[in-house]
Design a protein around this motif. Sequence first.
Motif: not given
Length: 249
Positions: A123-144
């Motif tokens: 978010r604050y250092l490289v400002a790139h790559g969020a798409c990959a992290l958000l895709a993983l976040l969806i998988i991780a929280e799909a079972t919330s």
Amino acid sequence: METFTSSRDLPLFFSIFIFVYLIGYLFIFRRWSPESRPLASSCLMSLLHGVAAVVLSTRALVSNPNRGFSSPNNQSQNSVLDFSSAYFFADLLHLSVFPSPAGGDSLFAAHHAAVLFVFLTCRYLVAHGACALLALLIIAEATSVCQNSWTLADARGPDAPLAVSVHRFVTLPFYASYSVCRCVLAPLLIFKMTWFYVSGGADDVIPRWVWVSWTVVIFTAVTVSILWIWNLWVLFFQEKYSKFAKKMK
């Protein structure tokens, strides 16, 4: 830069999670035991985070035509990163104020700190790559929903018939969905993401030490998740076998 235009989102989201926690602790779960009350309040925060993170992440990804492992973050993706970071900060505060009698807080705290490192650097250092992290976040929280229902029912204890019924009802769906997400979907995405980074696809926008750190953190977190669900499956089948053996006697 757009990356810093809504840095106020993080304290705002943090305040929301603390408010939800206090609502749970002071009102919704006020009659629960002193041991289970903080855990239940944490689950309430986790439930809010999980459901909202899936919806917001999906929207942020679908609305952005420039999706890739090294694509620049847009404002909606940054907001989701702030939202999730706020949750992990709030849950770290919970762990520091209400240590679990069963132990294991250090593992959760290490997990939260590691995830915060990944989200905040993205978010604050490289400002790139969020798409990959958000895709993983969806998988991780799909079972919330299943996971928090299972945890809440377990925390309520065997003296509550409704909790026992809920726990029995959600156990198998939770174990199955968690296994698919953490043992199949997440490793596939991690492999694809790592291969992209190793091939040099992000070297011009994400420093190597950053994506290597991300990969190590994510791989470790998924490995721990796989071991955890494997242990739950072992206990599940041991219990089933024990009941079957008693019936056969």
